[in-house]
Write a protein that holds these residues in place. Structure first.
Motif, PDB file in Angstrom:
ATOM      1  N   UNK A  43       1.127  11.885  -2.136  1.00  7.01           N
ATOM      2  CA  UNK A  43       1.006  10.223  -1.593  1.00  7.01           C
ATOM      3  C   UNK A  43      -0.282   9.408  -1.991  1.00  7.01           C
ATOM      4  N   UNK A  44       0.669   7.944  -2.076  1.00  6.12           N
ATOM      5  CA  UNK A  44      -0.301   7.747  -1.772  1.00  6.12           C
ATOM      6  C   UNK A  44      -1.630   6.763  -1.939  1.00  6.12           C
ATOM      7  N   UNK A  45      -1.532   7.206  -0.411  1.00  5.57           N
ATOM      8  CA  UNK A  45      -2.906   7.550   0.300  1.00  5.57           C
ATOM      9  C   UNK A  45      -3.300   8.079  -0.252  1.00  5.57           C
ATOM     10  N   UNK A  73      -6.730   1.858  -2.184  1.00  2.00           N
ATOM     11  CA  UNK A  73      -6.977   0.422  -1.517  1.00  2.00           C
ATOM     12  C   UNK A  73      -5.587  -0.166  -1.868  1.00  2.00           C
ATOM     13  N   UNK A  74      -4.217   0.281  -2.382  1.00  3.49           N
ATOM     14  CA  UNK A  74      -3.133   0.094  -2.706  1.00  3.49           C
ATOM     15  C   UNK A  74      -3.016   0.278  -1.359  1.00  3.49           C
ATOM     16  N   UNK A  75      -2.764   2.402  -1.063  1.00  3.19           N
ATOM     17  CA  UNK A  75      -2.308   2.747   0.365  1.00  3.19           C
ATOM     18  C   UNK A  75      -3.086   1.400   2.001  1.00  3.19           C
ATOM     19  N   UNK A  76      -4.090   1.203   1.562  1.00  2.00           N
ATOM     20  CA  UNK A  76      -4.719  -0.030   3.037  1.00  2.00           C
ATOM     21  C   UNK A  76      -3.729  -0.888   2.528  1.00  2.00           C
ATOM     22  N   UNK A  77      -3.854  -1.566   1.694  1.00  2.00           N
ATOM     23  CA  UNK A  77      -3.233  -3.183   1.851  1.00  2.00           C
ATOM     24  C   UNK A  77      -1.909  -2.809   2.473  1.00  2.00           C
ATOM     25  N   UNK A  78      -0.803  -1.963   2.198  1.00  2.00           N
ATOM     26  CA  UNK A  78       0.569  -1.364   2.282  1.00  2.00           C
ATOM     27  C   UNK A  78       0.431  -1.258   4.261  1.00  2.00           C
TER      28      UNK A  78
END
Ligand SMILES: *Cc1c(COP(=O)(O)O)cnc(C)c1O
Length: 432
Positions: free
Chosen positions: A17-19, A24-29
């Motif tokens: 998974x993205x997380x 950093x991208x997962x956190x923004x989502x």
């Protein structure tokens, strides 16, 4: 090397998974989901899509490259892309009661560009609503391709009531003989006299385009007049009141125009289609075909009117005095407020909207004297007329505060934010 490394030596390329792979991208989502959960969405050009639309948009269809149209593709493996595009087209035709639909435009602007490409040669004249009167960039604004490559002339609204100046449109058409007349706008809140503009277009042998980006969802929900049969061509975004993915559709009843429109979209303007977006459009159209969507469309209109009435009750000016669409425009000039300052305060309190020029605005577009609000997304959240009345009161509390005691605005913002929190918690989105 594990078999599922995606060829790049990455562990679990197809399953991690993205997380795990990109924090950093997962956190923004994750933060964006929370931001949307905690905000009252009043940006007229937004909505909240169903889980089903999200599922289609964020699917393996994003891997598929196809060009052309169903049954006439340039790449193999188009079985599902063909089925999905045919379904989206059939549903769009049923929704709008018209004979032809192109569901490939990546955006509302590109849908309009395809019409320009079909109808005009560089240097030809087009007639649209002026940007500073409430028109859209893609209707001939000087900074846009539509204004740079074509001889764009415009009509505006009347000073006395903010309504479209059809006499001016008629004069402009007679003087400049445009090949295309465009109706529709980004901040025009009233029903447009399609018949009158069609008559004006006919008087100079121009094509008549209705861009119903904002009110398309109300049209299919039976809460707004249909541009057909007046329009030769209509475009609409799919992500505003239609409540679907980002993108647009082009509609017509004219078979010859439909063929030329298809060629204008591909290969004229776009390359490969966004298959995932087309699938999400099919889902959105399927939702809009259900009887509940009529209830939704009526509620959007009732809520927009409740919000406008709340501002008016508190002494704020509504351009044209009300609305027939999902959007309304508050004119702050009489109160000496700036749109950018007001929008920033509303945002700090949990209300998302946008600053917007009002007709005859003396302020620059990055300052403005107005705020534009829309009811489509809040209605999706489940807010009713009583909630929109309350939201109008809360926004007016902020505007009053900015006017009378700007140094203490943080206190008002905290009080409003608490009330917004109660509203958003009562109508949660995307559980889990
Ligand atoms: C929102 C809007 C568009 C949108 O275009 P995008 O390119 O998808 O942002 C087009 N026309 C009008 C009148 C609009 O209001």
């Amino acid at each position: 090397m594990p078999p599922n490394d995606g060829g790049g030596g990455l562990r679990n390329f197809f399953s991690a998974p993205l997380a795990e792979t990109d924090p950093p991208v997962a956190a923004a989502l994750a933060d964006e989901l929370n931001r949307q959960r905690d905000t009252v969405p009043l940006i007229a050009s937004e909505n909240l899509v169903s889980r089903a639309v999200l599922d289609a948009q964020g699917s393996v269809l994003t891997n598929k490259t196809i060009e052309g149209y169903p049954g006439r593709r340039y790449h193999s493996g188009a079985r599902n892309a063909d089925a999905l595009e045919r379904l989206a087209i059939e549903r769009a035709k049923t929704l709008f009661g018209c004979r032809f639909a192109n569901v490939q435009p990546h955006s509302g602007s590109q849908a309009n560009q395809a019409v320009l490409l079909l109808a005009l040669k560089p240097g030809d004249a087009i007639l649209g609503m002026a940007l500073n009167a409430g028109g859209h960039l893609s209707h001939g604004a000087p900074a846009n391709l539509s204004g740079k490559w074509f001889k764009a002339v415009s009509y505006g609204v009347r000073r006395e009531d903010g309504l479209i100046d059809y006499d001016e449109a008629e004069r402009q058409a007679a003087a400049h003989r445009p090949k295309l007349v465009i109706a529709g706008g980004s901040s025009y809140p009233r029903v447009i006299d399609f018949a009158r503009l069609r008559w004006i277009a006919d008087s100079v042998d121009a094509l008549f385009l209705v861009d119903m980006a904002h009110f398309g969802g109300l049209v299919v929900g039976g809460a707004h007049p249909n541009p057909f049969p007046h329009a030769h061509i209509a475009t609409t975004t799919t992500f505003k009141s239609l409540r679907g993915p980002r993108g647009a559709v082009i509609l017509t009843n004219d078979e010859a125009l439909a063929k030329r429109l298809d060629s204008a979209v591909f290969p004229g303007l776009q390359g490969s289609a966004l298959v995932a977006a087309i699938a999400a459009k099919a889902v959105c159209f399927g939702e809009a075909l259900r009887p509940e969507f009529k209830t939704y469309a009526r509620a959007v209109l009732a809520n927009a009117r409740a919000l406008a009435a709340a501002f008016a009750r508190r002494g704020y000016d509504i351009v044209t005095g009300g609305t027939d669409t999902p959007l309304l425009l508050v004119d702050l000039r009489r109160h000496g407020l700036k749109g950018n300052v007001a929008a920033a305060s509303l945002e700090r309190a949990g209300l998302d909207c946008n600053m917007n020029s009002v007709p005859f605005d003396a302020e620059k577009p990055n300052i403005t004297s107005g705020l534009r609000f829309g009811a489509a997304a809040g209605t999706t959240r489940g807010f009713g007329t009583a909630d929109f009345d309350r939201i109008g009161d809360l926004a007016a509390d902020l505007l009053d505060g900015l006017r009378t005691n700007p140094t203490e605005i943080a206190t008002v913002e905290r009080t409003v934010a608490a009330a917004i929190g109660e509203l958003t918690r009562r109508c949660p989105i995307y559980p889990g």
